[in-house]
Motif scaffolding. Structure first.
Motif, mmCIF file in Angstrom:
data_model
loop_
_atom_site.group_PDB
_atom_site.id
_atom_site.type_symbol
_atom_site.label_atom_id
_atom_site.label_comp_id
_atom_site.label_asym_id
_atom_site.label_seq_id
_atom_site.Cartn_x
_atom_site.Cartn_y
_atom_site.Cartn_z
ATOM 1 N N THR B 91 0.833 -1.201 0.000
ATOM 2 C CA THR B 91 0.000 0.000 0.000
ATOM 3 C C THR B 91 0.865 1.248 0.000
ATOM 4 O O THR B 91 0.548 2.230 -0.687
ATOM 5 N N LEU B 94 2.365 1.749 -3.504
ATOM 6 C CA LEU B 94 1.330 2.123 -4.465
ATOM 7 C C LEU B 94 0.909 3.566 -4.249
ATOM 8 O O LEU B 94 0.753 4.341 -5.202
ATOM 9 N N ILE B 108 -7.142 0.170 -1.950
ATOM 10 C CA ILE B 108 -6.839 -1.092 -2.614
ATOM 11 C C ILE B 108 -7.910 -2.105 -2.239
ATOM 12 O O ILE B 108 -8.279 -2.217 -1.064
ATOM 13 N N ALA B 113 -5.169 -7.015 -2.778
ATOM 14 C CA ALA B 113 -4.130 -7.035 -1.758
ATOM 15 C C ALA B 113 -3.847 -8.464 -1.313
ATOM 16 O O ALA B 113 -2.691 -8.866 -1.136
#
Lengths: 257, 253
Positions: B91, B94, B108, B113
C-alpha cells in the motif's frame, strides 16, 4: 568458508550490512528498552508453546500413523478421517472453533465453576495448546504413516526371528527406524509449527507476535516491530534447523544409512 | 425421530439459511472471496515460481544468491508476519507511486491485496517445487529441443513445461491446498473472506459451533474436490510415461 566468501558474496554482504545499518539509524528503535522485558516474555511463550505442542502432537501422531498402517479398520478409518479433517481446514478456524465454541459450551455445564478445572478453562492457553497439538498430530500422523510403511519388512521379520514380541519389536526396531527416516521431514514440520504459533495471538495469548502488535498499536509505528518480529522468527527457525541437523548427524541419524 | 432431529438441528439450519435472517449467504460470499484470492495467489505464485526456478537453475550467481535469500526468508518467517509486512509495503509503494503521478492515495481492494501478499509467499514455495521438477527432467530432452532449433520461449512452452508437469503436480497440488487455507489468515487483516464472515456470523448469533463447523465443512469440501481433480490431472500428465516414478509424492505442506 573460503567457498562461501567469493567477491560477489562480499559485495552482497556489504549491501546487506548497509541495509541493516540504515534500518538501525533511520528507523525508530527508542522503544526497544521499554518493551524488552515484554518481548522476552513473548519469545518465551512462543518457545514453550512450540515445544509442548510439538511433543504432545508427536506423541499423538505415532499411534495415528501406526493405526493407519497396521490397525484394524475401526482404528485406521477414524485415524485417516482425523488427519484429513485437520489437514483440510485452516488452523485459524480450528483455534477459533475450540476457543469460542468449546469455550462457550463449558460455562453451561452446571457446577463446573466449583471444580478445580474452572480456573484453567477460563484461560486461553489450554485451548491454544489443544488446537496446536491436534494440528501437529494431524500433519505428523500422515508423515509417520509414510515412515512406518517405509521400514523394510525384512527388518521386522529379522526382529521376529530373534523372538521379539510385538511391543519389543515396535520399541527397538519399527519406531526408531521410522523416526530416523522421518527426521528431515519432521525438522521442516517443526519450523512450520513455529510459524503457526502467532495465530494464538488472536485468542489473547501474549506471544512474540502479540507483543509486536502491541508496540504497533501503542506507538503507531508500522515497520519497526514487524522487522524485529521477522528477525526473531528467522533466528528461531535457524535454531530449530540447527538442532535437527545436529540430531540427524549424531547417533540417532547415522546408523540409518 | 424426524421431529427429534429437527429439534436438534432445526435452529442451526435456520441460521444457515441462504437469505438474510440466515447467514448462509454471507458464508458462501466469503467462500467465493476466499477461492478468488486463493486462485489469484496460486497463479501469481506460479508465475513467480517459474521465473524463480529459471533464475535459480540458469541465472547468474548474483541472481541465484538473491533468490536463495528470498526463498529462505519467506519459508522461515510466519505467513501472518509476511502478510502484514507485504500489505503495508504494497500500500505504501502504491500510494507513493500514485502520489508522484499526481493521483493522490488510492483504496486497494481486499482481493487484490490478498492476491499480492499470498502470491509472494506462494512464489517462494513454487520456486522450490518447480526447480525440483525441472531438474527431474532428463537433460537430453532440452538438448533435443535445442537441436531442433527451438528458442528459449518455445523450448519452455513445448518441452520444459509439459515434461516437468508430472513431477511438479503433487507439489503444486499441495501449494494450492496451502493457498486455500492461508486465505484464512487474511481474516486477521480484516478481509471479508470465509473465516472472517464465519467469525462475524458466530459472534452475532452466539451459535459458535454451528458456524465454525459449517465453515470447516466448506473448506473440507474444497480440499477434497481439489485433491480429486489434481489426481486426475496428475494421471493425465503422466500419459505415456513409464510407471512407478515416485518423485515429489511426499512434498509436505
Amino acid at each position: 568458508m573460503r567457498e562461501f566468501l567469493k567477491p560477489r558474496r562480499i559485495v552482497l554482504l556489504a549491501i546487506a550490512a548497509a541495509l541493516v545499518l540504515w534500518c538501525a539509524t533511520a528507523l525508530r528503535w527508542d522503544w526497544l528498552p521499554e518493551y524488552a522485558p515484554l518481548l522476552a516474555e513473548g519469545i518465551w511463550t512462543t518457545i514453550w508453546l512450540l515445544v509442548v505442542t510439538a511433543a504432545l502432537g508427536f506423541a499423538l501422531a505415532v499411534p495415528l500413523g501406526l493405526a493407519q498402517v497396521t490397525g484394524p479398520w475401526w482404528l485406521s478409518t477414524p485415524a485417516r478421517v482425523f488427519c484429513t479433517i485437520i489437514r483440510g481446514t485452516p488452523l485459524l478456524l480450528q483455534i477459533w472453533l475450540l476457543y469460542y465454541g468449546l469455550g462457550s459450551l463449558f460455562p453451561q455445564i452446571p457446577g463446573i465453576r466449583q471444580t478445580w478445572l474452572w480456573p484453567y478453562l477460563r484461560e486461553a492457553w489450554p485451548y491454544a495448546v489443544l488446537a496446536l497439538s491436534l494440528s501437529f498430530a494431524g500433519y505428523e500422523g500422515e508423515v509417520m504413516r509414510g515412515a512406518f510403511a517405509g521400514v523394510p519388512r525384512s527388518q521386522l521379520e529379522t526382529g521376529q526371528s530373534f523372538g521379539m514380541g510385538r511391543f519389543t519389536l515396535f520399541r527397538r526396531i519399527w519406531l526408531p527406524q521410522a523416526v530416523r527416516s522421518a527426521l528431515p521431514t519432521l525438522a521442516g514440520e517443526t519450523i512450520l509449527q513455529m510459524k503457526a504459533t502467532p495465530l494464538v495471538a488472536t485468542i489473547t495469548i501474549m506471544d512474540t507476535y502479540a507483543v509486536a502488535a502491541r508496540v504497533r498499536q501503542d506507538l503507531l509505528i508500522t515497520y519497526e516491530p514487524l522487522l524485529l518480529l521477522a528477525v526473531c522468527y528467522l533466528v528461531m527457525a535457524s535454531i530449530i534447523a540447527l538442532i535437527f541437523s545436529r540430531v540427524e548427524r549424531s547417533g540417532a541419524g547415522r546408523a540409518a544409512r | 425421530m424426524l421431529d427429534w432431529l429437527h429439534g436438534l438441528f432445526g435452529p442451526s439450519l435456520e441460521l444457515l439459511a441462504l437469505s438474510p435472517p440466515g447467514w448462509g449467504g454471507n458464508l458462501l460470499r466469503g467462500l467465493v472471496n476466499s477461492l478468488q484470492i486463493a486462485a489469484g495467489a496460486f497463479g501469481f505464485g506460479l508465475v513467480i515460481g517459474l521465473l524463480g526456478a529459471s533464475g535459480k537453475l540458469y541465472g547468474g550467481p548474483v541472481t541465484r544468491d538473491l533468490l536463495e535469500v528470498y526463498t529462505t526468508v519467506v519459508r522461515a518467517v510466519p505467513e501472518l508476519v509476511l502478510i502484514l509486512i507485504l500489505y503495508f509495503i504494497g500500500t505504501d509503494l502504491l500510494n507513493r507511486a500514485t502520489a508522484t503521478m499526481g493521483y493522490g492515495s488510492v483504496e486497494i481492494s481486499g482481493v487484490a491485496a490478498g492476491i499480492w501478499v499470498l502470491g509472494v509467499v506462494q512464489g517462494a514455495y513454487a520456486t522450490e517445487v518447480l526447480r525440483g521438477a525441472i531438474r527431474a527432467v532428463p537433460p537430453g530432452q532440452f538438448d533435443a529441443g535445442r537441436a531442433y532449433g527451438m528458442g528459449g520461449v518455445m523450448l519452455m512452452r513445448r518441452v520444459t513445461i509439459p515434461a516437468m508437469l508430472p513431477y511438479a503436480i503433487p507439489g503444486l497440488a499441495n501449494l494450492w491446498l496451502i493457498a486455500t487455507k492461508d486465505t484464512a489468515l487474511l481474516a486477521i487483516v480484516g478481509f471479508a473472506e470465509l473465516t472472517l464472515e464465519t467469525k462475524q456470523a458466530a459472534g452475532s448469533t452466539k451459535a459458535y459451533f454451528t458456524f465454525y463447523l459449517a465453515a470447516g465443512l466448506l473448506y473440507l469440501i474444497v480440499t477434497l474436490v481439489s485433491t480429486f481433480l489434481f489426481h486426475r490431472l496428475e494421471n493425465r500428465s503422466r500419459r505415456g510415461l513409464p510407471g512407478a516414478m515416485g518423485v515429489g509424492r511426499c512434498v509436505n505442506s
